[in-house]
Scaffold this active site. Structure first.
Site, PDB file in Angstrom:
ATOM      1  N   CYS A  35      -1.725   6.296 -13.489  1.00 20.47           N
ATOM      2  CA  CYS A  35      -0.354   6.583 -13.019  1.00 20.47           C
ATOM      3  C   CYS A  35      -0.173   8.064 -12.689  1.00 20.47           C
ATOM      4  O   CYS A  35       0.739   8.424 -11.953  1.00 20.47           O
ATOM      5  CB  CYS A  35       0.680   6.248 -14.093  1.00 20.47           C
ATOM      6  SG  CYS A  35       0.834   4.532 -14.514  1.00 20.47           S
TER       7      CYS A  35
ATOM      8  N   LYS B 204      -8.080  -8.707 -11.262  1.00 20.88           N
ATOM      9  CA  LYS B 204      -9.475  -9.109 -11.029  1.00 20.88           C
ATOM     10  C   LYS B 204     -10.073  -9.718 -12.285  1.00 20.88           C
ATOM     11  O   LYS B 204     -10.872 -10.647 -12.229  1.00 20.88           O
ATOM     12  CB  LYS B 204     -10.295  -7.898 -10.579  1.00 20.88           C
ATOM     13  CG  LYS B 204      -9.963  -7.436  -9.170  1.00 20.88           C
ATOM     14  CD  LYS B 204     -10.802  -6.239  -8.756  1.00 20.88           C
ATOM     15  CE  LYS B 204     -10.433  -5.773  -7.357  1.00 20.88           C
ATOM     16  NZ  LYS B 204     -11.179  -4.560  -6.966  1.00 20.88           N
TER      17      LYS B 204
ATOM     18  N   HIS C 178       0.318  -4.192  -1.312  1.00 22.56           N
ATOM     19  CA  HIS C 178       0.484  -3.227  -0.217  1.00 22.56           C
ATOM     20  C   HIS C 178       0.905  -3.956   1.059  1.00 22.56           C
ATOM     21  O   HIS C 178       1.809  -3.527   1.779  1.00 22.56           O
ATOM     22  CB  HIS C 178      -0.835  -2.504   0.076  1.00 22.56           C
ATOM     23  CG  HIS C 178      -1.388  -1.707  -1.063  1.00 22.56           C
ATOM     24  ND1 HIS C 178      -2.725  -1.706  -1.382  1.00 22.56           N
ATOM     25  CD2 HIS C 178      -0.804  -0.877  -1.955  1.00 22.56           C
ATOM     26  CE1 HIS C 178      -2.937  -0.912  -2.419  1.00 22.56           C
ATOM     27  NE2 HIS C 178      -1.783  -0.398  -2.786  1.00 22.56           N
TER      28      HIS C 178
ATOM     29  N   CYS D  77      -0.602   1.801 -21.382  1.00 20.61           N
ATOM     30  CA  CYS D  77       0.223   2.108 -20.214  1.00 20.61           C
ATOM     31  C   CYS D  77       1.000   0.861 -19.801  1.00 20.61           C
ATOM     32  O   CYS D  77       0.409  -0.213 -19.643  1.00 20.61           O
ATOM     33  CB  CYS D  77      -0.668   2.580 -19.059  1.00 20.61           C
ATOM     34  SG  CYS D  77       0.181   2.595 -17.462  1.00 20.61           S
TER      35      CYS D  77
ATOM     36  N   CYS E  21      -1.322   8.717 -18.689  1.00 16.85           N
ATOM     37  CA  CYS E  21      -2.119   7.680 -18.026  1.00 16.85           C
ATOM     38  C   CYS E  21      -2.720   8.286 -16.766  1.00 16.85           C
ATOM     39  O   CYS E  21      -1.987   8.737 -15.879  1.00 16.85           O
ATOM     40  CB  CYS E  21      -1.263   6.466 -17.657  1.00 16.85           C
ATOM     41  SG  CYS E  21      -2.153   5.261 -16.651  1.00 16.85           S
TER      42      CYS E  21
ATOM     43  N   HIS F 276      -4.398  -4.088  -0.849  1.00 17.78           N
ATOM     44  CA  HIS F 276      -4.329  -5.422  -1.447  1.00 17.78           C
ATOM     45  C   HIS F 276      -3.039  -6.118  -1.010  1.00 17.78           C
ATOM     46  O   HIS F 276      -2.278  -5.599  -0.184  1.00 17.78           O
ATOM     47  CB  HIS F 276      -4.463  -5.355  -2.969  1.00 17.78           C
ATOM     48  CG  HIS F 276      -3.444  -4.488  -3.658  1.00 17.78           C
ATOM     49  ND1 HIS F 276      -2.088  -4.735  -3.620  1.00 17.78           N
ATOM     50  CD2 HIS F 276      -3.596  -3.355  -4.412  1.00 17.78           C
ATOM     51  CE1 HIS F 276      -1.443  -3.815  -4.312  1.00 17.78           C
ATOM     52  NE2 HIS F 276      -2.326  -2.955  -4.799  1.00 17.78           N
TER      53      HIS F 276
ATOM     54  N   LYS G 136       0.533 -11.843 -13.426  1.00 21.80           N
ATOM     55  CA  LYS G 136       0.313 -10.729 -12.517  1.00 21.80           C
ATOM     56  C   LYS G 136      -1.143 -10.742 -12.056  1.00 21.80           C
ATOM     57  O   LYS G 136      -2.053 -10.976 -12.851  1.00 21.80           O
ATOM     58  CB  LYS G 136       0.641  -9.403 -13.216  1.00 21.80           C
ATOM     59  CG  LYS G 136       0.642  -8.224 -12.252  1.00 21.80           C
ATOM     60  CD  LYS G 136       0.997  -6.922 -12.941  1.00 21.80           C
ATOM     61  CE  LYS G 136       0.843  -5.765 -11.973  1.00 21.80           C
ATOM     62  NZ  LYS G 136       1.005  -4.459 -12.612  1.00 21.80           N
TER      63      LYS G 136
ATOM     64  N   HIS H 117      -0.481  -0.233 -16.075  1.00 22.36           N
ATOM     65  CA  HIS H 117      -1.890  -0.603 -15.901  1.00 22.36           C
ATOM     66  C   HIS H 117      -2.508  -1.304 -17.103  1.00 22.36           C
ATOM     67  O   HIS H 117      -3.611  -1.847 -17.006  1.00 22.36           O
ATOM     68  CB  HIS H 117      -2.721   0.650 -15.563  1.00 22.36           C
ATOM     69  CG  HIS H 117      -2.350   1.283 -14.264  1.00 22.36           C
ATOM     70  ND1 HIS H 117      -1.432   2.316 -14.172  1.00 22.36           N
ATOM     71  CD2 HIS H 117      -2.736   1.001 -13.000  1.00 22.36           C
ATOM     72  CE1 HIS H 117      -1.296   2.651 -12.903  1.00 22.36           C
ATOM     73  NE2 HIS H 117      -2.061   1.873 -12.176  1.00 22.36           N
TER      74      HIS H 117
END
EC number: 6.1.1.10
Length: 618
Positions: A130, A300, A22, A144, A127, A19, A297, A147
C-alpha cells in the site's frame, strides 16, 4: 452555456499486470466519457500509470531491471490492454513524465512555504504494497486490511503534511455537499474516519532507502511519498496552474476509484487541494470489489481469478464491456464469472439484439426490396424517443446497470412487436402495412443502437451499417422519431453476436456413491412460500420469505426466469434447512430450495397434501 465533463480513473500502479478490477473501472470511465460526448459535452477522459515508490523499486530490483526500463515496459502493457478494450481516453499520464514532476514540485513548494509541511520522526506499522502506515485498529488480525499481508514496524525521519489541520474543514465540506462521495455508504465511511483525529501525513521517504521518486524541491535527500505524488496527476495532466484545460475541466472533475483507495482520495487528496488553494473535485465515485465466482475476493492463491483478456478474446470486447456495465451495480461487491457473461451474452446480445437485426435484414430483403421503407408514424414504438431522457439521470447517478436494462427492455419490445404484427403474414394482404412494421423496427433499432453505443461502440456501429443507417450519431437523435432514411441496406453483413457454445471437457465417469450417514447430514424440510419478490440488484433472482412452522427464513433463488413472484405464494417447497447462510447480491439467503432442471426446463420440487411447514423430508 457549454456543457463540460471531466472523468478520471485511478492511475494504475505498475508493480503488476492489468487485471479485471482495472478493466472494470476503465470501462466505466470510458462509458461515461462516450455518453457525455454523445450528449454534446466537451469531454476529457484521463487515465495513466503510477510509476514511483518503494513497491515499484523493489519489483524492478526483483526483475533485475533499471526502474525506468521496468516502468516503461509495464506501463506499455496498460496502454495495450486499454486498446484491446476499445478505451478512448484523451490523455494517458505517467508520473515519470517531466510535466508531472514539475507540478508535484510546484505544489510541494507552495504548501511548504505556507508552513503546512514540517520535518519530524515517525514510527508506525507500514504496508509496503500500500505504501501506507496503518494504526493497530485499522489492521485485520494484525495484517494489512487491503492486502492481507504482514506489516513492518518502521521508524524514520520524514517530512509531514499538516493533514489534521484540515480535518474540521473537510468534515464540514462533506456534510454540506452530500453528493460529493458516492454511493452514500462510502460518504458515511469517510465521515466516520473524520470523526476522530486523522493525524498528519508522512509525505517523504529518505532517498538512501527509496531512491526512486520525485525529489523534494527543498531537500534532495528525500523523495516524495507516492500518494502525494500520484494524486496530483489529476491536475498535472490539465497543465495546472495556468493551462486552459485546467481552467475548463477541473471544476467538473469526476474521479472513479476502487474502495481500497478510498482514504487517499477522500481524505489525503481533499486536504492537499485545500492546502494548495486548488478547488475541490466535483464527485468521488467509489466502486466495490469484483468477487470470484465463489463470492470471495479474487485471489491467485484461491484460484478464483477471472482473466479479462481471455474473456475478451472469446466473446469480443463489446460483449465484455456490456457484461461488466450491465451486471455490476456500481459501488457494490459483485461476483463475476464466465458463466454469467455467457448467459448475459446469449440472452441479451445473441438472442434479443443480434437475432432481431438478422430477422429484420432478412425481411427487408424479402418484403421491401432490400431497402429501408418510407418513414411512418411510430405507434407504440415511438415511446423509445423518451428513453434518452430517462437514461440521462440514471447515468449521472451511476446506475449503469439500470440504464442498460431499460435500453434492452426496448429491444425486447421491438421483438414482441415484430412477433405480434407478423409482417410475413401481413405482406400477403397489406404489403404497405408490412413495410410500415419493418420501418418501425428499423427506426427502433436505430434509437436502441444510439443508447447502447457508449457500452458497445463497435457493435452498434456495425448494427447501423448492417441496416444502412448513418454511422455518426448524437444522443439527441435518439429523441426524435423518423430519422431512418429510405435507402438500400448492404447485401452482406456479419452476424453481430454469434452463438457461443460452452466447452465441456469430457471426463471419465466415476462412481460417486455416498453412505447413508452422508445423506443424513442434509436437513430437508417442507417450507411454505409466504411472499416473493424480485431481487433489487439481480433480475435472475427472486427473494422468498418462507415459513417452517415455528420460524421464517429468507431464501434467494435463481428461478426468476421460470416463475413469477405471485405464482409462488402458497406453494410448499423443499428447503435445505441446514445450509450455511450466504449473501447473494447483498441479501442473505438462509438455505436453498430444490428444483429439477434439464436444459432450459426447470420445475420446483413441491409437496402436495396436508403436510405442514417444517415437516422433515426423508
Amino acid at each position: 452555456m457549454e456543457k463540460v465533463f471531466y472523468v478520471t480513473t485511478p492511475i494504475y500502479y505498475v508493480n503488476a499486470e492489468p487485471h479485471l478490477g482495472h478493466a472494470y473501472t476503465t470501462v466505466v470511465a470510458d462509458f461515461l466519457a462516450r455518453w457525455h460526448r454523445l450528449d454534446g459535452y466537451r469531454t476529457f477522459f484521463l487515465t495513466g500509470t503510477d510509476e514511483h515508490g518503494e513497491t515499484v523499486y523493489r519489483a524492478a530490483q526483483a526483475a533485475g531491471e533499471d526502474p525506468k526500463a521496468f516502468v516503461d515496459r509495464v506501463s506499455g502493457r496498460f496502454k495495450r490492454a486499454w486498446d484491446l478494450l476499445g478505451i478512448a481516453y484523451d490523455d494517458f499520464i505517467r508520473t515519470t513524465e517531466e510535466r508531472h514532476k514539475k507540478v508535484v514540485q510546484l505544489v510541494l513548494k507552495k504548501v511548504y512555504e505556507a508552513g503546512d509541511i514540517y520535518y519530524g520522526e515517525y514510527e508506525g506499522l507500514y504496508c509496503v504494497s500500500c505504501e501506507r502506515f496503518y494504526t493497530e485498529k485499522e489492521l485485520v488480525e494484525g495484517l494489512c486490511p487491503i492486502h492481507g499481508r504482514p506489516v513492518e514496524r518502521r521508524k524514520e525521519g520524514n517530512y509531514f503534511f499538516r493533514m489534521e489541520k484540515y480535518r474540521p474543514w473537510l468534515q464540514e465540506y462533506i456534510q454540506e455537499n452530500p453528493d460529493l462521495i458516492r454511493p452514500e455508504g462510502y460518504r458515511n465511511e469517510v465521515l466516520a474516519m473524520l470523526a476522530e483525529p486523522i493525524g498528519d501525513l508522512s509525505i517523504s521517504r529518505p532517498k538512501s532507502r527509496v531512491p526512486w521518486g520525485i525529489p523534494l524541491p527543498w531537500d534532495e535527500n528525500h523523495v516524495t511519498y507516492v500518494w502525494f505524488d500520484a494524486l496530483l496527476n489529476y491536475v498535472s495532466a490539465l497543465d495546472y496552474p495556468e493551462g486552459e484545460a485546467y481552467r475548463t475541466f477541473w471544476p467538473h472533475a469526476w474521479h472513479l476509484i476502487g474502495k481500497d483507495i478510498l482514504k487517499p482520495h477522500a481524505v489525503f487528496w481533499p486536504t492537499m487541494l485545500k492546502a494548495a488553494g486548488i478547488p475541490m473535485y466535483r464527485h468521488l465515485n467509489v466502486g466495490g470489489f469484483l468477487l470470484g465466482p465463489d463470492g470471495r475476493k479474487m485471489s491467485k492463491t484461491l484460484g478464483n481469478v477471472v482473466d479479462p483478456f481471455a474473456l475478451l478474446e472469446k466473446y469480443g470486447r463489446d460483449a465484455l464491456r456490456y457484461y461488466l456495465l450491465r451486471e455490476i451495480p456500481y459501488g457494490q461487491d459483485t461476483p463475476v464469472s464466465e458463466e454469467a457473461l455467457r448467459t448475459r451474452y446469449e440472452a441479451d446480445l445473441a438472442d434479443d439484439l443480434g437475432n432481431l437485426v438478422q430477422r429484420t435484414r432478412a425481411m427487408l430483403f424479402r418484403f421491401a426490396e432490400g431497402r429501408i421503407p418510407e418513414p411512418v408514424a411510430g405507434e407504440e414504438l415511438a415511446e423509445g424517443t423518451g428513453l434518452a431522457g430517462r437514461l440521462r439521470p440514471l447515468v449521472r447517478e451511476l446506475k449503469f446497470h439500470v440504464a442498460l436494462e431499460e435500453a434492452m427492455a426496448y429491444v425486447k419490445a421491438l421483438n414482441r412487436y415484430i412477433n405480434e404484427k407478423k409482417p410475413w403474414e401481413l405482406f400477403k394482404k397489406e404489403p404497405e402495412e408490412a413495410r410500415a412494421v419493418l420501418y418501425r423496427v428499423v427506426e427502433g433499432l436505430r434509437i436502441a443502437s444510439i443508447l447502447l453505443t457508449p457500452a458497445m461502440p463497435d457493435k452498434m456501429a456495425e448494427l447501423r451499417r448492417a441496416l444502412g443507417l448513418k454511422e455518426e450519431v448524437r444522443l439527441e437523435e435518439a429523441e426524435r422519431w423518423g430519422l431512418a432514411e429510405p435507402r438500400p441496406i448492404p447485401e452482406e453483413a456479419p452476424v453481430l453476436f454469434p452463438k457461443k457454445e460452452a466447452k465441456v471437457e469430457a471426463k471419465p465417469k466415476e462412481e460417486a456413491w455416498i453412505g447413508i450417514e452422508d445423506f443424513a447430514k442434509v436437513e430437508l424440510r417442507v417450507a411454505e412460500v409466504l411472499a416473493a419478490e424480485k431481487h433489487p440488484n439481480a433480475d435472475r433472482l427472486l427473494v422468498l420469505r418462507l415459513s417452517l412452522g415455528n420460524e421464517e427464513r429468507t431464501v434467494v433463488s435463481g428461478i426468476a426466469k421460470w416463475y413469477r413472484p405471485e405464482e409462488l405464494v402458497g406453494k410448499k417447497v423443499v428447503l435445505v434447512a441446514n445450509l450455511k447462510p450466504a449473501k447473494l447480491r447483498g441479501i442473505e439467503s438462509q438455505g436453498m430450495i430444490l428444483a429439477a432442471q434439464e436444459g432450459e426446463a426447470l420445475a420446483l420440487v413441491t409437496v402436495e397434501g396436508e403436510v405442514p411447514p417444517g415437516a422433515v423430508v426423508k
